[in-house]
Structures are given as C-alpha cells and as structure tokens.
Scaffold this motif. Structure first.
Motif, PDB file in Angstrom:
ATOM      1  N   THR A  13     -10.119  25.478  52.152  1.00 20.49           N
ATOM      2  CA  THR A  13     -10.194  26.728  52.904  1.00 20.49           C
ATOM      3  C   THR A  13     -10.990  27.804  52.176  1.00 20.49           C
ATOM      4  O   THR A  13     -10.992  28.961  52.596  1.00 20.49           O
ATOM      5  CB  THR A  13      -8.776  27.256  53.208  1.00 20.49           C
ATOM      6  OG1 THR A  13      -8.078  27.463  51.978  1.00 20.49           O
ATOM      7  CG2 THR A  13      -8.004  26.272  54.070  1.00 20.49           C
ATOM      8  N   ALA A  14     -11.679  27.431  51.105  1.00 19.68           N
ATOM      9  CA  ALA A  14     -12.447  28.400  50.323  1.00 19.68           C
ATOM     10  C   ALA A  14     -13.870  28.500  50.853  1.00 19.68           C
ATOM     11  O   ALA A  14     -14.500  27.496  51.178  1.00 19.68           O
ATOM     12  CB  ALA A  14     -12.469  27.986  48.852  1.00 19.68           C
ATOM     13  N   ALA A  15     -14.342  29.728  50.939  1.00 25.44           N
ATOM     14  CA  ALA A  15     -15.742  29.957  51.293  1.00 25.44           C
ATOM     15  C   ALA A  15     -16.579  29.838  50.023  1.00 25.44           C
ATOM     16  O   ALA A  15     -16.207  30.371  48.977  1.00 25.44           O
ATOM     17  CB  ALA A  15     -15.904  31.342  51.912  1.00 25.44           C
ATOM     18  N   ALA A  20     -18.623  34.034  44.987  1.00 23.27           N
ATOM     19  CA  ALA A  20     -17.289  33.445  45.129  1.00 23.27           C
ATOM     20  C   ALA A  20     -16.347  33.886  44.005  1.00 23.27           C
ATOM     21  O   ALA A  20     -15.210  34.278  44.266  1.00 23.27           O
ATOM     22  CB  ALA A  20     -17.383  31.924  45.177  1.00 23.27           C
ATOM     23  N   LEU A  21     -16.807  33.840  42.765  1.00 25.01           N
ATOM     24  CA  LEU A  21     -15.931  34.206  41.649  1.00 25.01           C
ATOM     25  C   LEU A  21     -15.477  35.654  41.767  1.00 25.01           C
ATOM     26  O   LEU A  21     -14.305  35.961  41.549  1.00 25.01           O
ATOM     27  CB  LEU A  21     -16.633  33.967  40.309  1.00 25.01           C
ATOM     28  CG  LEU A  21     -15.796  34.299  39.066  1.00 25.01           C
ATOM     29  CD1 LEU A  21     -14.525  33.442  39.014  1.00 25.01           C
ATOM     30  CD2 LEU A  21     -16.629  34.105  37.811  1.00 25.01           C
ATOM     31  N   THR A  22     -16.387  36.541  42.131  1.00 20.65           N
ATOM     32  CA  THR A  22     -16.022  37.945  42.321  1.00 20.65           C
ATOM     33  C   THR A  22     -14.997  38.074  43.436  1.00 20.65           C
ATOM     34  O   THR A  22     -13.996  38.793  43.303  1.00 20.65           O
ATOM     35  CB  THR A  22     -17.269  38.791  42.648  1.00 20.65           C
ATOM     36  OG1 THR A  22     -18.208  38.638  41.588  1.00 20.65           O
ATOM     37  CG2 THR A  22     -16.921  40.251  42.828  1.00 20.65           C
ATOM     38  N   ASN A  23     -15.225  37.363  44.518  1.00 22.21           N
ATOM     39  CA  ASN A  23     -14.289  37.388  45.645  1.00 22.21           C
ATOM     40  C   ASN A  23     -12.898  36.923  45.215  1.00 22.21           C
ATOM     41  O   ASN A  23     -11.894  37.562  45.531  1.00 22.21           O
ATOM     42  CB  ASN A  23     -14.827  36.491  46.767  1.00 22.21           C
ATOM     43  CG  ASN A  23     -13.937  36.479  47.977  1.00 22.21           C
ATOM     44  OD1 ASN A  23     -13.569  37.513  48.520  1.00 22.21           O
ATOM     45  ND2 ASN A  23     -13.570  35.287  48.410  1.00 22.21           N
ATOM     46  N   TYR A  24     -12.834  35.832  44.463  1.00 22.33           N
ATOM     47  CA  TYR A  24     -11.541  35.303  44.026  1.00 22.33           C
ATOM     48  C   TYR A  24     -10.856  36.253  43.048  1.00 22.33           C
ATOM     49  O   TYR A  24      -9.649  36.468  43.118  1.00 22.33           O
ATOM     50  CB  TYR A  24     -11.700  33.922  43.388  1.00 22.33           C
ATOM     51  CG  TYR A  24     -12.350  32.895  44.271  1.00 22.33           C
ATOM     52  CD1 TYR A  24     -12.180  32.910  45.653  1.00 22.33           C
ATOM     53  CD2 TYR A  24     -13.161  31.908  43.735  1.00 22.33           C
ATOM     54  CE1 TYR A  24     -12.799  31.964  46.463  1.00 22.33           C
ATOM     55  CE2 TYR A  24     -13.767  30.950  44.538  1.00 22.33           C
ATOM     56  CZ  TYR A  24     -13.589  30.987  45.897  1.00 22.33           C
ATOM     57  OH  TYR A  24     -14.189  30.056  46.687  1.00 22.33           O
ATOM     58  N   GLY A  25     -11.631  36.825  42.136  1.00 24.07           N
ATOM     59  CA  GLY A  25     -11.055  37.772  41.171  1.00 24.07           C
ATOM     60  C   GLY A  25     -10.485  38.999  41.864  1.00 24.07           C
ATOM     61  O   GLY A  25      -9.379  39.454  41.545  1.00 24.07           O
ATOM     62  N   SER A  66      -6.018  29.370  41.973  1.00 23.87           N
ATOM     63  CA  SER A  66      -6.494  27.988  42.041  1.00 23.87           C
ATOM     64  C   SER A  66      -7.989  27.934  42.308  1.00 23.87           C
ATOM     65  O   SER A  66      -8.684  27.045  41.803  1.00 23.87           O
ATOM     66  CB  SER A  66      -5.730  27.199  43.108  1.00 23.87           C
ATOM     67  OG  SER A  66      -6.172  27.519  44.420  1.00 23.87           O
ATOM     68  N   GLN A  67      -8.514  28.889  43.049  1.00 27.61           N
ATOM     69  CA  GLN A  67      -9.946  28.883  43.347  1.00 27.61           C
ATOM     70  C   GLN A  67     -10.788  29.374  42.173  1.00 27.61           C
ATOM     71  O   GLN A  67     -11.914  28.921  41.982  1.00 27.61           O
ATOM     72  CB  GLN A  67     -10.228  29.673  44.614  1.00 27.61           C
ATOM     73  CG  GLN A  67      -9.638  29.026  45.859  1.00 27.61           C
ATOM     74  CD  GLN A  67      -9.865  27.521  45.885  1.00 27.61           C
ATOM     75  OE1 GLN A  67     -10.994  27.062  46.023  1.00 27.61           O
ATOM     76  NE2 GLN A  67      -8.799  26.740  45.738  1.00 27.61           N
TER      77      GLN A  67
END
Length: 104
Positions: A13-15, A20-25, A66-67
């Motif tokens: 379900t990850a974009a 991406a790393l900035t989004n997850y952080g 996890s992402q």
C-alpha cells in the motif's frame, strides 16, 4: 503475524516516488502526534483511554516505520531484534531509574 509478513503486506500500500523517505518520516511525526493526543486527553482531560483509536494510530505509526525500514532495505525483524539487544545491554536486570540516568 510476524514482522516479516507485516512488512511484506504493508509495502503493497506504499506509494513509490522520489520523496518517499520524506513522506514516511513526516508520517511518523504525524501519527506519533495522534498517539500523543490520545494520551494527553486521557492523562489531562479526563477522557477514557480510547483503546480502539490508540490501536489504530499505533498501527499507522508501525506502517510508516515499516516503510522507512523497507526504503532503507532493513528488515523489521532486524529492527526489533537490535532494539531488544540494546535494551538487554542497557538494562540487564530490567528497567531501573538509576540505570536510565547512565544511558542517555
């Protein structure tokens, strides 16, 4: 469910994009804020602890963690194992306030 299975299912379900790393952080920070808000309402506003909401928000926090691990090619099982090893070294006989002052 073990961490390996969770990480595999969660990444579906990850974009995937350049940031991406900035989004997850940022997601970790946002979800941690939601957890803190539930705790604040319980501790200071006289609310009952909403365990269903807390479980949901902790799950969202776990997803973002996890992402980040997935992005960095780190297995969640390794994260968990390393954390337990660190805690055993820091608190070989369990937590103590005295020992916590030595391990900042």
């Amino acid at each position: 469910m073990d961490f390996k299975e969770y990480q595999e299912l969660a990444k579906r379900t990850a974009a995937h994009h350049e940031q991406a790393l900035t989004n997850y952080g940022l997601g970790v920070a946002g979800e941690a804020g939601e957890v803190v808000e539930l705790i604040k309402k319980y501790a200071f506003h006289g609310h009952d602890l909403d365990k269903a909401a807390l479980t949901k928000e902790l799950g969202d926090l776990l997803w973002y963690i996890s992402q980040i691990a997935e992005w960095a090619n780190i297995e969640m099982e390794d994260v968990a194992e390393m954390n337990i090893k660190k805690l055993k070294k820091r608190y070989p006989h369990g937590f103590s306030p005295e020992r916590s002052k030595l391990s900042i």
